[in-house]
Design a protein around this motif. Structure first.
Motif, PDB file in Angstrom:
ATOM      1  N   LEU A   1      14.624  -1.588  14.329  1.00  0.00           N
ATOM      2  CA  LEU A   1      13.216  -1.950  14.133  1.00  0.00           C
ATOM      3  C   LEU A   1      12.999  -2.529  12.732  1.00  0.00           C
ATOM      4  N   TYR A   2      13.690  -1.949  11.754  1.00  0.00           N
ATOM      5  CA  TYR A   2      13.613  -2.464  10.386  1.00  0.00           C
ATOM      6  C   TYR A   2      14.130  -3.907  10.328  1.00  0.00           C
ATOM      7  N   ILE A   3      15.271  -4.135  10.962  1.00  0.00           N
ATOM      8  CA  ILE A   3      15.884  -5.467  10.955  1.00  0.00           C
ATOM      9  C   ILE A   3      14.993  -6.496  11.629  1.00  0.00           C
ATOM     10  N   LEU A   4      14.262  -6.081  12.672  1.00  0.00           N
ATOM     11  CA  LEU A   4      13.408  -7.016  13.404  1.00  0.00           C
ATOM     12  C   LEU A   4      12.205  -7.496  12.588  1.00  0.00           C
ATOM     13  N   THR A   5      11.887  -6.814  11.486  1.00  0.00           N
ATOM     14  CA  THR A   5      10.808  -7.288  10.616  1.00  0.00           C
ATOM     15  C   THR A   5      11.294  -8.371   9.650  1.00  0.00           C
ATOM     16  N   LEU A   6      12.612  -8.474   9.468  1.00  0.00           N
ATOM     17  CA  LEU A   6      13.147  -9.364   8.437  1.00  0.00           C
ATOM     18  C   LEU A   6      12.921 -10.854   8.690  1.00  0.00           C
ATOM     19  N   PRO A   7      12.986 -11.360   9.958  1.00  0.00           N
ATOM     20  CA  PRO A   7      12.758 -12.799  10.140  1.00  0.00           C
ATOM     21  C   PRO A   7      11.395 -13.261   9.636  1.00  0.00           C
ATOM     22  N   PHE A   8      10.382 -12.426   9.750  1.00  0.00           N
ATOM     23  CA  PHE A   8       9.048 -12.799   9.268  1.00  0.00           C
ATOM     24  C   PHE A   8       9.037 -12.881   7.743  1.00  0.00           C
ATOM     25  N   LEU A   9       9.769 -11.972   7.094  1.00  0.00           N
ATOM     26  CA  LEU A   9       9.854 -12.010   5.636  1.00  0.00           C
ATOM     27  C   LEU A   9      10.722 -13.173   5.171  1.00  0.00           C
ATOM     28  N   VAL A  10      11.763 -13.503   5.941  1.00  0.00           N
ATOM     29  CA  VAL A  10      12.589 -14.665   5.617  1.00  0.00           C
ATOM     30  C   VAL A  10      11.727 -15.926   5.629  1.00  0.00           C
ATOM     31  N   TYR A  11      10.921 -16.082   6.677  1.00  0.00           N
ATOM     32  CA  TYR A  11      10.047 -17.260   6.786  1.00  0.00           C
ATOM     33  C   TYR A  11       9.035 -17.280   5.641  1.00  0.00           C
TER      34      TYR A  11
ATOM     35  N   PHE B   1      -1.355  -8.771  10.936  1.00  0.00           N
ATOM     36  CA  PHE B   1       0.087  -8.840  11.146  1.00  0.00           C
ATOM     37  C   PHE B   1       0.831  -8.560   9.840  1.00  0.00           C
ATOM     38  N   CYS B   2       0.264  -8.951   8.714  1.00  0.00           N
ATOM     39  CA  CYS B   2       0.830  -8.617   7.402  1.00  0.00           C
ATOM     40  C   CYS B   2       0.903  -7.104   7.247  1.00  0.00           C
ATOM     41  N   LYS B   3      -0.188  -6.422   7.599  1.00  0.00           N
ATOM     42  CA  LYS B   3      -0.217  -4.959   7.527  1.00  0.00           C
ATOM     43  C   LYS B   3       0.858  -4.351   8.426  1.00  0.00           C
ATOM     44  N   LEU B   4       0.994  -4.881   9.635  1.00  0.00           N
ATOM     45  CA  LEU B   4       1.953  -4.343  10.596  1.00  0.00           C
ATOM     46  C   LEU B   4       3.382  -4.510  10.106  1.00  0.00           C
ATOM     47  N   ILE B   5       3.715  -5.679   9.573  1.00  0.00           N
ATOM     48  CA  ILE B   5       5.079  -5.938   9.100  1.00  0.00           C
ATOM     49  C   ILE B   5       5.426  -5.019   7.936  1.00  0.00           C
ATOM     50  N   ARG B   6       4.514  -4.872   6.981  1.00  0.00           N
ATOM     51  CA  ARG B   6       4.776  -3.985   5.846  1.00  0.00           C
ATOM     52  C   ARG B   6       4.891  -2.537   6.311  1.00  0.00           C
ATOM     53  N   PHE B   7       4.055  -2.140   7.267  1.00  0.00           N
ATOM     54  CA  PHE B   7       4.098  -0.780   7.806  1.00  0.00           C
ATOM     55  C   PHE B   7       5.442  -0.504   8.487  1.00  0.00           C
TER      56      PHE B   7
ATOM     57  N   TYR C   1      -3.663   0.403   5.305  1.00  0.00           N
ATOM     58  CA  TYR C   1      -4.879   0.210   4.508  1.00  0.00           C
ATOM     59  C   TYR C   1      -4.590  -0.589   3.240  1.00  0.00           C
ATOM     60  N   PHE C   2      -3.510  -0.251   2.561  1.00  0.00           N
ATOM     61  CA  PHE C   2      -3.235  -0.885   1.274  1.00  0.00           C
ATOM     62  C   PHE C   2      -2.778  -2.338   1.408  1.00  0.00           C
ATOM     63  N   SER C   3      -2.003  -2.662   2.413  1.00  0.00           N
ATOM     64  CA  SER C   3      -1.481  -4.029   2.550  1.00  0.00           C
ATOM     65  C   SER C   3      -2.614  -5.006   2.812  1.00  0.00           C
ATOM     66  N   ARG C   4      -2.647  -6.075   2.057  1.00  0.00           N
ATOM     67  CA  ARG C   4      -3.701  -7.094   2.173  1.00  0.00           C
ATOM     68  C   ARG C   4      -3.095  -8.482   1.999  1.00  0.00           C
ATOM     69  N   THR C   5      -3.856  -9.476   2.393  1.00  0.00           N
ATOM     70  CA  THR C   5      -3.505 -10.856   2.056  1.00  0.00           C
ATOM     71  C   THR C   5      -4.463 -11.334   0.971  1.00  0.00           C
ATOM     72  N   ARG C   6      -4.024 -12.318   0.188  1.00  0.00           N
ATOM     73  CA  ARG C   6      -4.835 -12.828  -0.922  1.00  0.00           C
ATOM     74  C   ARG C   6      -4.538 -14.297  -1.141  1.00  0.00           C
ATOM     75  N   ASN C   7      -5.553 -15.079  -1.316  1.00  0.00           N
ATOM     76  CA  ASN C   7      -5.397 -16.484  -1.663  1.00  0.00           C
ATOM     77  C   ASN C   7      -5.122 -16.596  -3.159  1.00  0.00           C
TER      78      ASN C   7
ATOM     79  N   VAL D   1      -0.783 -14.864  -0.118  1.00  0.00           N
ATOM     80  CA  VAL D   1       0.140 -13.775  -0.384  1.00  0.00           C
ATOM     81  C   VAL D   1      -0.078 -12.625   0.584  1.00  0.00           C
ATOM     82  N   CYS D   2       1.010 -12.137   1.157  1.00  0.00           N
ATOM     83  CA  CYS D   2       1.000 -10.891   1.933  1.00  0.00           C
ATOM     84  C   CYS D   2       1.529  -9.813   0.993  1.00  0.00           C
ATOM     85  N   HIS D   3       0.629  -8.998   0.463  1.00  0.00           N
ATOM     86  CA  HIS D   3       0.983  -8.057  -0.592  1.00  0.00           C
ATOM     87  C   HIS D   3       2.059  -7.067  -0.148  1.00  0.00           C
ATOM     88  N   ASP D   4       3.074  -6.948  -0.981  1.00  0.00           N
ATOM     89  CA  ASP D   4       4.051  -5.881  -0.801  1.00  0.00           C
ATOM     90  C   ASP D   4       3.482  -4.570  -1.334  1.00  0.00           C
TER      91      ASP D   4
END
Length: 330
Positions: free
Chosen positions: A74-84, A98-104, A163-169, A175-178
């Protein structure tokens, strides 16, 4: 070259006052995550196939192993989105949800892997150091209950990431906050510190203690057994050393550099110092992912040999206990 960006965020933290040259991460992170995705996915799917379709009777070690494999997959399956995302230079093409979901998922399965590695180390420790008494403590049913507890605990403690993960212009970037947004960073720092202590520091200490005691036990002179037993012991000791090195090389640098970077942001240190800690943190991030490639090799390939060794030690211990009982009775 680090220069202050005083035209905006005049009252913000050091992270937003400083402008970093982070072009290296647009090559390092996609390449690192991409390699881990390809290699790790093949290895973990292979391990999962063998466990599900080739092993008929699941021992506690097998139960922990399948959960570890699920975490890694499951961890590995999140990596293609971060690669892109990083290959496109911090341009998040998806929604904030989706940013929240990937970080979660990223952190849930990262810490799930650490906890299941700890469970496997404890199980091996009991089998090697307490082969007879462990029969009363270790069972497939208890392993399943522990696994459910691990999943529930990780999911609860990682829920705040949603809750903490956000996007920002940020100029030309989305940016999809880490971490989180600027105004929530101090709260996030407290949360991150608690999670790091509970899900890395404590498990790491458990792994160190268990593996250290196993090495001590395996190196003890044993009157029973011959050259084969000694070779098996040496192989077990080497594997334990690799486990410890893997833990220290994959997870320890990541957590140390991340904690340092977060603390420097909170303390609003100079831009040069903050940039140095940021670079170190980003360099160690792919290292944490490499563990997903090592797990199926290290634990599954040694699984059959460990089960045979443990069974032999249990039977040997039973014979000794039986002999003691007979001598007492006489």
């Amino acid at each position: 070259m680090t220069t202050p960006n005083t035209s905006s965020f005049t009252n913000s933290s050091a992270q937003y006052r400083c402008k970093f040259n982070e072009d290296f991460k647009y090559i390092l992170l996609p390449a690192g995550y991409g390699l881990v995705f390809v290699v790790g996915l093949v290895l973990n799917i292979t391990a999962m196939y063998v466990i599900l379709f080739r092993i008929k009777h699941w021992s506690p070690n097998t139960i922990y192993m399948i959960n570890l494999t699920v975490c890694d997959t499951l961890y590995i399956l999140t990596l293609p989105f971060l690669v892109y995302y990083y290959a496109d230079k911090n341009m998040w093409p998806f929604s904030e949800a989706f940013c929240k979901l990937i970080r979660f998922l990223f952190y849930t399965n990262l810490y799930g892997s650490i906890l299941f590695l700890s469970c496997i180390s404890i199980h091996r420790f009991l089998g090697i150091c307490h082969p007879v008494r462990s029969m009363q403590w270790v069972s497939a049913r208890r392993a399943r209950l522990v696994s459910v507890g691990v999943w529930a605990t990780v999911l609860v403690f990682q829920a705040p990431v949603l809750y903490f993960s956000r996007t920002r212009n940020a100029g030309n970037e989305l940016v999809c906050h880490d971490t989180t947004s600027e105004e929530l960073f101090n709260h996030f720092l407290v949360y991150s510190s608690v999670v790091s202590f509970l899900f890395f520091v404590l498990p790491f200490l458990v792994v160190l203690v268990c593996n250290g005691l196993m090495v001590q036990k395996l190196l003890e002179p044993d009157s029973v057994g011959g050259p084969t037993s000694q070779r098996s012991k040496k192989k077990s000791v080497k594997m334990i050393i690799i486990v410890l090195l893997t833990f220290m090389l994959c997870f320890l640098p990541f957590h140390l550099t991340r904690s340092l970077y977060y603390c420097f942001r909170h303390l609003q240190v100079s831009c040069g110092l903050l940039e140095g800690s940021s670079i170190a943190y980003k360099v160690t991030r792919p290292l944490a992912s490499v563990n997903s490639c090592i797990d199926p090799i290290l634990y599954f390939m040694a699984g059959q040999g460990f089960r045979r060794s443990m069974t032999k030690k249990v039977r040997q211990g039973q014979r000794i206990e039986k002999a003691k009982s007979l001598s007492t009775a006489l």
